[in-house]
Design a protein around this motif. Structure first.
Motif, PDB file in Angstrom:
ATOM      1  N   THR A  95       0.820  -1.208   0.000  1.00 46.61           N
ATOM      2  CA  THR A  95       0.000   0.000   0.000  1.00 46.61           C
ATOM      3  C   THR A  95       0.854   1.258   0.000  1.00 46.61           C
ATOM      4  O   THR A  95       0.623   2.185  -0.781  1.00 46.61           O
ATOM      5  CB  THR A  95      -0.929   0.002   1.227  1.00 46.61           C
ATOM      6  N   GLN A  96       1.860   1.300   0.870  1.00 49.88           N
ATOM      7  CA  GLN A  96       2.645   2.520   0.988  1.00 49.88           C
ATOM      8  C   GLN A  96       3.543   2.763  -0.222  1.00 49.88           C
ATOM      9  O   GLN A  96       3.864   3.913  -0.548  1.00 49.88           O
ATOM     10  CB  GLN A  96       3.476   2.474   2.275  1.00 49.88           C
ATOM     11  N   MET A  97       3.943   1.701  -0.902  1.00 48.14           N
ATOM     12  CA  MET A  97       4.758   1.870  -2.105  1.00 48.14           C
ATOM     13  C   MET A  97       3.900   2.133  -3.345  1.00 48.14           C
ATOM     14  O   MET A  97       4.426   2.341  -4.434  1.00 48.14           O
ATOM     15  CB  MET A  97       5.633   0.627  -2.318  1.00 48.14           C
ATOM     16  N   ARG A  98       2.589   2.085  -3.164  1.00 47.71           N
ATOM     17  CA  ARG A  98       1.627   2.355  -4.245  1.00 47.71           C
ATOM     18  C   ARG A  98       1.874   1.445  -5.451  1.00 47.71           C
ATOM     19  O   ARG A  98       1.939   1.901  -6.606  1.00 47.71           O
ATOM     20  CB  ARG A  98       1.699   3.825  -4.672  1.00 47.71           C
ATOM     21  N   LEU A  99       2.035   0.172  -5.162  1.00 51.03           N
ATOM     22  CA  LEU A  99       2.293  -0.780  -6.242  1.00 51.03           C
ATOM     23  C   LEU A  99       1.010  -1.032  -7.032  1.00 51.03           C
ATOM     24  O   LEU A  99      -0.090  -1.040  -6.483  1.00 51.03           O
ATOM     25  CB  LEU A  99       2.836  -2.086  -5.664  1.00 51.03           C
ATOM     26  N   ALA A 100       1.180  -1.230  -8.314  1.00 55.56           N
ATOM     27  CA  ALA A 100       0.025  -1.387  -9.194  1.00 55.56           C
ATOM     28  C   ALA A 100      -0.520  -2.810  -9.132  1.00 55.56           C
ATOM     29  O   ALA A 100       0.180  -3.759  -8.751  1.00 55.56           O
ATOM     30  CB  ALA A 100       0.420  -1.042 -10.631  1.00 55.56           C
ATOM     31  N   GLY A 101      -1.768  -2.948  -9.518  1.00 55.11           N
ATOM     32  CA  GLY A 101      -2.388  -4.263  -9.602  1.00 55.11           C
ATOM     33  C   GLY A 101      -2.924  -4.738  -8.264  1.00 55.11           C
ATOM     34  O   GLY A 101      -3.012  -3.991  -7.291  1.00 55.11           O
ATOM     35  N   ARG A 102      -3.286  -6.016  -8.254  1.00 51.61           N
ATOM     36  CA  ARG A 102      -3.838  -6.620  -7.051  1.00 51.61           C
ATOM     37  C   ARG A 102      -2.725  -7.223  -6.206  1.00 51.61           C
ATOM     38  O   ARG A 102      -1.699  -7.663  -6.730  1.00 51.61           O
ATOM     39  CB  ARG A 102      -4.857  -7.708  -7.424  1.00 51.61           C
ATOM     40  N   MET A 103      -2.961  -7.258  -4.909  1.00 53.09           N
ATOM     41  CA  MET A 103      -1.988  -7.903  -4.031  1.00 53.09           C
ATOM     42  C   MET A 103      -1.902  -9.387  -4.345  1.00 53.09           C
ATOM     43  O   MET A 103      -2.930 -10.053  -4.481  1.00 53.09           O
ATOM     44  CB  MET A 103      -2.402  -7.746  -2.564  1.00 53.09           C
ATOM     45  N   PRO A 104      -0.698  -9.930  -4.461  1.00 54.16           N
ATOM     46  CA  PRO A 104      -0.570 -11.377  -4.630  1.00 54.16           C
ATOM     47  C   PRO A 104      -1.185 -12.111  -3.433  1.00 54.16           C
ATOM     48  O   PRO A 104      -1.164 -11.615  -2.309  1.00 54.16           O
ATOM     49  CB  PRO A 104       0.947 -11.592  -4.693  1.00 54.16           C
ATOM     50  N   GLY A 105      -1.706 -13.279  -3.703  1.00 51.20           N
ATOM     51  CA  GLY A 105      -2.420 -14.009  -2.661  1.00 51.20           C
ATOM     52  C   GLY A 105      -1.553 -14.911  -1.801  1.00 51.20           C
ATOM     53  O   GLY A 105      -2.003 -15.391  -0.760  1.00 51.20           O
ATOM     54  N   THR A 106      -0.315 -15.144  -2.201  1.00 55.30           N
ATOM     55  CA  THR A 106       0.557 -16.046  -1.450  1.00 55.30           C
ATOM     56  C   THR A 106       1.926 -15.383  -1.235  1.00 55.30           C
ATOM     57  O   THR A 106       2.326 -14.487  -1.991  1.00 55.30           O
ATOM     58  CB  THR A 106       0.747 -17.383  -2.192  1.00 55.30           C
ATOM     59  N   PRO A 107       2.683 -15.823  -0.218  1.00 56.78           N
ATOM     60  CA  PRO A 107       3.924 -15.130   0.150  1.00 56.78           C
ATOM     61  C   PRO A 107       4.981 -15.083  -0.942  1.00 56.78           C
ATOM     62  O   PRO A 107       5.623 -14.036  -1.126  1.00 56.78           O
ATOM     63  CB  PRO A 107       4.417 -15.926   1.363  1.00 56.78           C
ATOM     64  N   THR A 108       5.211 -16.181  -1.664  1.00 58.89           N
ATOM     65  CA  THR A 108       6.333 -16.204  -2.608  1.00 58.89           C
ATOM     66  C   THR A 108       6.205 -15.161  -3.715  1.00 58.89           C
ATOM     67  O   THR A 108       7.133 -14.364  -3.931  1.00 58.89           O
ATOM     68  CB  THR A 108       6.508 -17.608  -3.199  1.00 58.89           C
ATOM     69  N   PRO A 109       5.072 -15.101  -4.443  1.00 57.48           N
ATOM     70  CA  PRO A 109       4.965 -14.043  -5.452  1.00 57.48           C
ATOM     71  C   PRO A 109       4.904 -12.643  -4.840  1.00 57.48           C
ATOM     72  O   PRO A 109       5.366 -11.677  -5.455  1.00 57.48           O
ATOM     73  CB  PRO A 109       3.671 -14.381  -6.198  1.00 57.48           C
ATOM     74  N   PHE A 110       4.351 -12.557  -3.620  1.00 57.91           N
ATOM     75  CA  PHE A 110       4.300 -11.255  -2.951  1.00 57.91           C
ATOM     76  C   PHE A 110       5.721 -10.757  -2.677  1.00 57.91           C
ATOM     77  O   PHE A 110       6.074  -9.606  -2.963  1.00 57.91           O
ATOM     78  CB  PHE A 110       3.529 -11.365  -1.635  1.00 57.91           C
ATOM     79  N   ASP A 111       6.570 -11.634  -2.135  1.00 60.20           N
ATOM     80  CA  ASP A 111       7.944 -11.237  -1.841  1.00 60.20           C
ATOM     81  C   ASP A 111       8.710 -10.929  -3.117  1.00 60.20           C
ATOM     82  O   ASP A 111       9.543 -10.007  -3.155  1.00 60.20           O
ATOM     83  CB  ASP A 111       8.651 -12.340  -1.058  1.00 60.20           C
ATOM     84  N   ARG A 112       8.440 -11.672  -4.166  1.00 57.96           N
ATOM     85  CA  ARG A 112       9.104 -11.418  -5.441  1.00 57.96           C
ATOM     86  C   ARG A 112       8.748 -10.015  -5.951  1.00 57.96           C
ATOM     87  O   ARG A 112       9.611  -9.284  -6.455  1.00 57.96           O
ATOM     88  CB  ARG A 112       8.693 -12.481  -6.458  1.00 57.96           C
ATOM     89  N   LEU A 113       7.481  -9.631  -5.793  1.00 59.37           N
ATOM     90  CA  LEU A 113       7.042  -8.301  -6.211  1.00 59.37           C
ATOM     91  C   LEU A 113       7.741  -7.219  -5.383  1.00 59.37           C
ATOM     92  O   LEU A 113       8.231  -6.221  -5.934  1.00 59.37           O
ATOM     93  CB  LEU A 113       5.526  -8.183  -6.052  1.00 59.37           C
ATOM     94  N   LEU A 114       7.795  -7.408  -4.071  1.00 59.61           N
ATOM     95  CA  LEU A 114       8.434  -6.419  -3.209  1.00 59.61           C
ATOM     96  C   LEU A 114       9.922  -6.293  -3.520  1.00 59.61           C
ATOM     97  O   LEU A 114      10.476  -5.183  -3.551  1.00 59.61           O
ATOM     98  CB  LEU A 114       8.230  -6.798  -1.736  1.00 59.61           C
ATOM     99  N   LEU A 115      10.572  -7.419  -3.761  1.00 59.50           N
ATOM    100  CA  LEU A 115      12.005  -7.401  -4.041  1.00 59.50           C
ATOM    101  C   LEU A 115      12.327  -6.736  -5.378  1.00 59.50           C
ATOM    102  O   LEU A 115      13.424  -6.209  -5.572  1.00 59.50           O
ATOM    103  CB  LEU A 115      12.564  -8.824  -4.021  1.00 59.50           C
ATOM    104  N   SER A 116      11.380  -6.754  -6.285  1.00 56.77           N
ATOM    105  CA  SER A 116      11.605  -6.064  -7.560  1.00 56.77           C
ATOM    106  C   SER A 116      11.343  -4.561  -7.432  1.00 56.77           C
ATOM    107  O   SER A 116      11.921  -3.757  -8.182  1.00 56.77           O
ATOM    108  CB  SER A 116      10.693  -6.652  -8.646  1.00 56.77           C
ATOM    109  N   ALA A 117      10.491  -4.179  -6.458  1.00 58.90           N
ATOM    110  CA  ALA A 117      10.127  -2.765  -6.317  1.00 58.90           C
ATOM    111  C   ALA A 117      11.044  -2.000  -5.367  1.00 58.90           C
ATOM    112  O   ALA A 117      11.335  -0.820  -5.590  1.00 58.90           O
ATOM    113  CB  ALA A 117       8.680  -2.657  -5.840  1.00 58.90           C
ATOM    114  N   LEU A 118      11.504  -2.637  -4.315  1.00 53.12           N
ATOM    115  CA  LEU A 118      12.286  -1.929  -3.295  1.00 53.12           C
ATOM    116  C   LEU A 118      13.567  -1.291  -3.828  1.00 53.12           C
ATOM    117  O   LEU A 118      13.903  -0.165  -3.454  1.00 53.12           O
ATOM    118  CB  LEU A 118      12.612  -2.871  -2.127  1.00 53.12           C
TER     119      LEU A 118
END
Length: 256
Positions: A95-118
């Motif tokens: 939320t705070q990084m204002r990432l586009a799209g829907r939140m991933p539903g499971t940890p692995t893709p969620f972490d992959r998304l965060l690691l690409s954005a940070l």
């Protein structure tokens, strides 16, 4: 990045306890040490911890020291609920990084998304009230930091002794802490210097009265001093033409 403090340049006032009117930010030892800790942590893109007892001004000093950081780069992970889990941290970062799209539903893709954005921006992750964190939350933040091989975020944990003990008890976490800063209560000497500056109501008040309040109630705690100041102001409002003397202070102390 430059962080400034009272007497060193412009300094934005964070919120005082009880929204104390006319209160002033004072360059206490704790605030200046916190400023240095945060500046060095950001410059090193490292992980640090600021810890201590409740009411000593950890959060206040941290927010004051971060006042000069671009707010778009600050990711504040503080939660109203107790004992947040990694899922709460993931969702808050999304939320705070204002990432586009829907939140991933499971940890692995969620972490992959965060690691690409940070790594895209020099973010500063601030984990306030970290004594509420489960151990898995600390491990989650560490894993994010570890796996951002380039463009790591700076991470500042702020909390009570429980947060520090959790970090220290895990070798993988402890070895990654760059600076450990314990926030201590003000000494009597510092109280006598600082209190007359934090609010106009204390200007000119006898040092013995200040010392008395600190001995019987405040004990070097900025939050306690804010509280007693609020009651003193209320006493002055109720007693028009009154002054800050022993009877007024005893009245105020009885309400604390």
């Amino acid at each position: 990045m430059t962080i400034t403090a009272p007497g060193r340049g412009p300094f934005s006032n964070p919120q005082f306890y009880l929204d104390l009117p006319d209160a002033q930010v004072v360059a206490t030892d704790a605030l200046l040490q916190t400023q240095d800790t945060i500046r060095e942590t950001i410059e090193a893109r490292a992980m640090s911890v600021i810890y201590g007892d409740a009411g000593l001004g950890k959060t206040f000093a941290t927010r004051a020291a971060l006042a000069q950081v671009d707010p778009d780069l600050l990711l504040s992970l503080e939660f109203a609920r107790s004992r947040p889990g990694p899922k709460d941290l993931r969702e808050e970062l999304f939320t705070q990084m204002r990432l586009a799209g829907r939140m991933p539903g499971t940890p692995t893709p969620f972490d992959r998304l965060l690691l690409s954005a940070l790594p895209r921006r020099p973010y500063v992750i601030v984990c306030d009230e970290a004594q509420q964190y489960r151990r898995q939350c600390f491990e989650f933040v560490r894993n994010l930091w570890d796996n951002c091989s380039t463009g790591r975020p700076a991470v500042v944990f702020v909390g009570g002794h429980e947060a520090f003990e959790t970090l220290q008890s895990d070798p993988a976490l402890a070895s990654r802490i760059y600076i450990r800063q314990e926030v201590l209560a003000m000494s009597e000497e510092e109280v006598l210097k600082v209190v007359p500056l934090i609010h106009p109501v204390w200007a000119g008040v006898d040092a013995q009265l200040v010392r008395h309040i600190d001995t019987v109630m405040a004990d070097g705690s900025m939050r306690q001093w804010a509280k007693i100041t609020y009651h003193v102001l209320e006493g002055l409002r109720r007693h028009t033409g009154g002054q800050v003397d022993r009877p007024l202070l005893d009245w105020a102390l009885a309400r604390c």
